[in-house]
Motif scaffolding. Sequence first.
Motif, PDB file in Angstrom:
ATOM      1  N   LEU A  33       0.802  -1.228   0.000  1.00  0.00           N
ATOM      2  CA  LEU A  33       0.000   0.000   0.000  1.00  0.00           C
ATOM      3  C   LEU A  33       0.835   1.279   0.000  1.00  0.00           C
ATOM      4  O   LEU A  33       0.499   2.229  -0.733  1.00  0.00           O
ATOM      5  N   PRO A  34       1.926   1.371   0.787  1.00  0.00           N
ATOM      6  CA  PRO A  34       2.712   2.617   0.755  1.00  0.00           C
ATOM      7  C   PRO A  34       3.208   2.974  -0.636  1.00  0.00           C
ATOM      8  O   PRO A  34       3.250   4.165  -1.010  1.00  0.00           O
ATOM      9  N   ARG A  35       3.568   1.979  -1.454  1.00  0.00           N
ATOM     10  CA  ARG A  35       4.052   2.264  -2.804  1.00  0.00           C
ATOM     11  C   ARG A  35       2.910   2.660  -3.741  1.00  0.00           C
ATOM     12  O   ARG A  35       3.120   3.438  -4.680  1.00  0.00           O
ATOM     13  N   VAL A  36       1.712   2.140  -3.474  1.00  0.00           N
ATOM     14  CA  VAL A  36       0.550   2.585  -4.241  1.00  0.00           C
ATOM     15  C   VAL A  36       0.235   4.037  -3.897  1.00  0.00           C
ATOM     16  O   VAL A  36      -0.075   4.856  -4.776  1.00  0.00           O
ATOM     17  N   VAL A  37       0.370   4.375  -2.605  1.00  0.00           N
ATOM     18  CA  VAL A  37       0.096   5.744  -2.155  1.00  0.00           C
ATOM     19  C   VAL A  37       1.081   6.735  -2.774  1.00  0.00           C
ATOM     20  O   VAL A  37       0.724   7.890  -3.069  1.00  0.00           O
ATOM     21  N   GLU A  38       2.319   6.303  -2.979  1.00  0.00           N
ATOM     22  CA  GLU A  38       3.309   7.191  -3.619  1.00  0.00           C
ATOM     23  C   GLU A  38       2.839   7.660  -4.984  1.00  0.00           C
ATOM     24  O   GLU A  38       3.029   8.823  -5.356  1.00  0.00           O
ATOM     25  N   LYS A  39       2.226   6.777  -5.752  1.00  0.00           N
ATOM     26  CA  LYS A  39       1.755   7.107  -7.104  1.00  0.00           C
ATOM     27  C   LYS A  39       0.359   7.719  -7.093  1.00  0.00           C
ATOM     28  O   LYS A  39       0.011   8.526  -7.965  1.00  0.00           O
ATOM     29  N   HIS A  40      -0.446   7.309  -6.105  1.00  0.00           N
ATOM     30  CA  HIS A  40      -1.824   7.797  -6.011  1.00  0.00           C
ATOM     31  C   HIS A  40      -2.062   8.247  -4.566  1.00  0.00           C
ATOM     32  O   HIS A  40      -2.622   7.477  -3.766  1.00  0.00           O
ATOM     33  N   PRO A  41      -1.648   9.445  -4.207  1.00  0.00           N
ATOM     34  CA  PRO A  41      -1.714   9.884  -2.808  1.00  0.00           C
ATOM     35  C   PRO A  41      -3.111   9.877  -2.208  1.00  0.00           C
ATOM     36  O   PRO A  41      -3.253   9.794  -0.979  1.00  0.00           O
ATOM     37  N   ASP A  42      -4.140   9.947  -3.058  1.00  0.00           N
ATOM     38  CA  ASP A  42      -5.503   9.983  -2.531  1.00  0.00           C
ATOM     39  C   ASP A  42      -6.167   8.614  -2.503  1.00  0.00           C
ATOM     40  O   ASP A  42      -7.364   8.493  -2.191  1.00  0.00           O
ATOM     41  N   VAL A  43      -5.433   7.545  -2.809  1.00  0.00           N
ATOM     42  CA  VAL A  43      -6.025   6.208  -2.810  1.00  0.00           C
ATOM     43  C   VAL A  43      -6.518   5.858  -1.407  1.00  0.00           C
ATOM     44  O   VAL A  43      -5.935   6.274  -0.402  1.00  0.00           O
ATOM     45  N   LEU A  44      -7.620   5.094  -1.355  1.00  0.00           N
ATOM     46  CA  LEU A  44      -8.192   4.710  -0.070  1.00  0.00           C
ATOM     47  C   LEU A  44      -8.423   3.209  -0.034  1.00  0.00           C
ATOM     48  O   LEU A  44      -9.024   2.641  -0.956  1.00  0.00           O
ATOM     49  N   LEU A  45      -7.951   2.556   1.028  1.00  0.00           N
ATOM     50  CA  LEU A  45      -8.229   1.144   1.271  1.00  0.00           C
ATOM     51  C   LEU A  45      -9.400   1.052   2.242  1.00  0.00           C
ATOM     52  O   LEU A  45      -9.290   1.470   3.403  1.00  0.00           O
ATOM     53  N   LEU A  46     -10.528   0.531   1.766  1.00  0.00           N
ATOM     54  CA  LEU A  46     -11.698   0.307   2.618  1.00  0.00           C
ATOM     55  C   LEU A  46     -11.660  -1.134   3.112  1.00  0.00           C
ATOM     56  O   LEU A  46     -11.577  -2.071   2.309  1.00  0.00           O
ATOM     57  N   ILE A  47     -11.739  -1.317   4.418  1.00  0.00           N
ATOM     58  CA  ILE A  47     -11.694  -2.651   5.010  1.00  0.00           C
ATOM     59  C   ILE A  47     -13.042  -2.951   5.644  1.00  0.00           C
ATOM     60  O   ILE A  47     -13.459  -2.288   6.597  1.00  0.00           O
ATOM     61  N   ILE A  48     -13.739  -3.940   5.089  1.00  0.00           N
ATOM     62  CA  ILE A  48     -15.044  -4.362   5.600  1.00  0.00           C
ATOM     63  C   ILE A  48     -14.906  -5.746   6.204  1.00  0.00           C
ATOM     64  O   ILE A  48     -14.437  -6.678   5.556  1.00  0.00           O
TER      65      ILE A  48
END
Length: 427
Positions: free
Chosen positions: A255-270
Motif C-alpha cells: 500500500l505505501p508504494r501505491v500511495v506514492e503514485k496515487h496519494p488519494d487512494v483509499l483502502l476500505l476494510i469491511i
Amino acid sequence: MVSDRPAPGLDFRISRHKRGTFLLTRAWKALIRYPDADDTCEKKTSMPRLLHISRNLPPLVGGMERLNYHVINELKNDYVLDIIGPADSQGYFSQIERFVEIRIRPLWLFLLRALIAGIRLSVRQTPDIVFAGSGLLAPVAWIVARLTGAKCVVYVHGLDLVVSHPIYQRVWLPFIRRCDLCIANSKNTARLAETRGVPAEKIQILNPGVSIPVLDVNARDDFRERWQLGERPVLLSVGRLTERKGILEFIQHSLPRVVEKHPDVLLLIIGAEALDAVDTTQGGMRNRLEKLTKAANLTENIRFLGQCDETELSQAYQAADIHVFPIRERAGDVEGFGMVAIEAAAHGLPTIGFRVGGVPDAVSPMNGRLLDEGDYDALTHALLTELSENGIWLEQCREFASQFEWSIFGKRLLSMLNALRPVDKRD
C-alpha cells in the motif's frame, strides 16, 4: 391348560420397566428443549428427508453461513428438511418441518446437544441423508446416520481439514473419511481431503454460489457521498479479520508504494474479528491493523467500516475500483475458495490478489489477476497498472460470476445427493 396370566412378579417388572421408560423419556425431553408442537407438524410425504446439521447459519455472518443458508434453500423444494442450527437462526428460513436451535458456545455442549437432537429427530422420522454443514459436524452427522441407516454427507471448506489442533486431527478427521460423500468447495480443498485420507471416489467438488444482483445506477454515487469519498480511487478488502487474509502484510509491503503514485487512494476494510471460527487464536487483528496504520502514517488512506449489511456491502462493491485479495499461506489455515472474489465479480468488480488455496477457482482472467503468493512487487505493479488504465471489467466479471449462480449450485448439489439414494426412493 396354559394360563394367560403373567408369571408371578412379572407384572411388577413390567410396571417398573414402564416407570423407567417414562423417566428416561422425561429426562430425554428435558435435555433438548424445543416445542412438542413441532411433532404434530410431521408430514406424511413421499419426498425424501434430509437432516441438516450446522453451527454456521444466519444470524452469524460469513462465507460458510451464507453457503449453508443457500444449501437449505436450494434443497427445500426437493427434500423434507429438518435443521439443527445455532440459536436465533430459525427465523431466517421457511418450509422447514422441524428446527432445533442450540447455542453455539461452549463448543462441546453444542456438539453434544446436536448429537442428541439429531438422534431424537431421526428416531421419530428417519432421514435418507444426514448432511454436515462443515467438517466440524462430521462426527455428529456420521453417528446419527449410522444409527438410522441414512447416508452421511459432509461439506468441507478447507480449514476444517487442516486445523492444527491435535484432538481435532485425531478425532474429527476419521469421521470425515468415513462419510459416504465428501463435498469439497474447491479443487484445492478436494486435494487436501485426499491427502488426509478421504478416498478419492468419495470426493466431489462443488464451488459455492453467488446471487447476481441487478445493479443500481446510483449505488456508486450514493455510497461515495455517504462516506465522503469523492472520486478517490478505492481499493476494497472484504472478509473476517484474520492473519490469513494478508491485509497486515499488504499495508506493510504494498500500500505505501501505491500511495506514492496515487496519494488519494483509499483502502476500505469491511469485516469483523473471526470470533466464531474453529480457530479462535487470532483475536485482536483490527487493533493490530489500526496500530500499523498509524505507524505507517496511512491514517488518511485506510478506513475501517466494520461489519456491513448486505445492502451496504453491495454498494461498496459497486463503488470500489479494485477488490484486493492478498491471501497468505499459513500452517493450520487455508483459504478454501474465495467467495468474496465471486461476489465482487457479480457486481462487476475485478479482483487482484495472490494465487493461494482455493482462490484460483474463484479468479480467472475474466474477473481479475492472480500473482504468486508473497510477491508484493508484482501485486503493487498490478494495482498501479489497473488504477492507471481503469480497465473495462463490468460485463466480463458478471459473465464469469454467472456460472456460479445459486440455482446452478442447487442443481449440482441435488444431483450429488440423489445419486446416493436407491433408485426406488428417487421415483
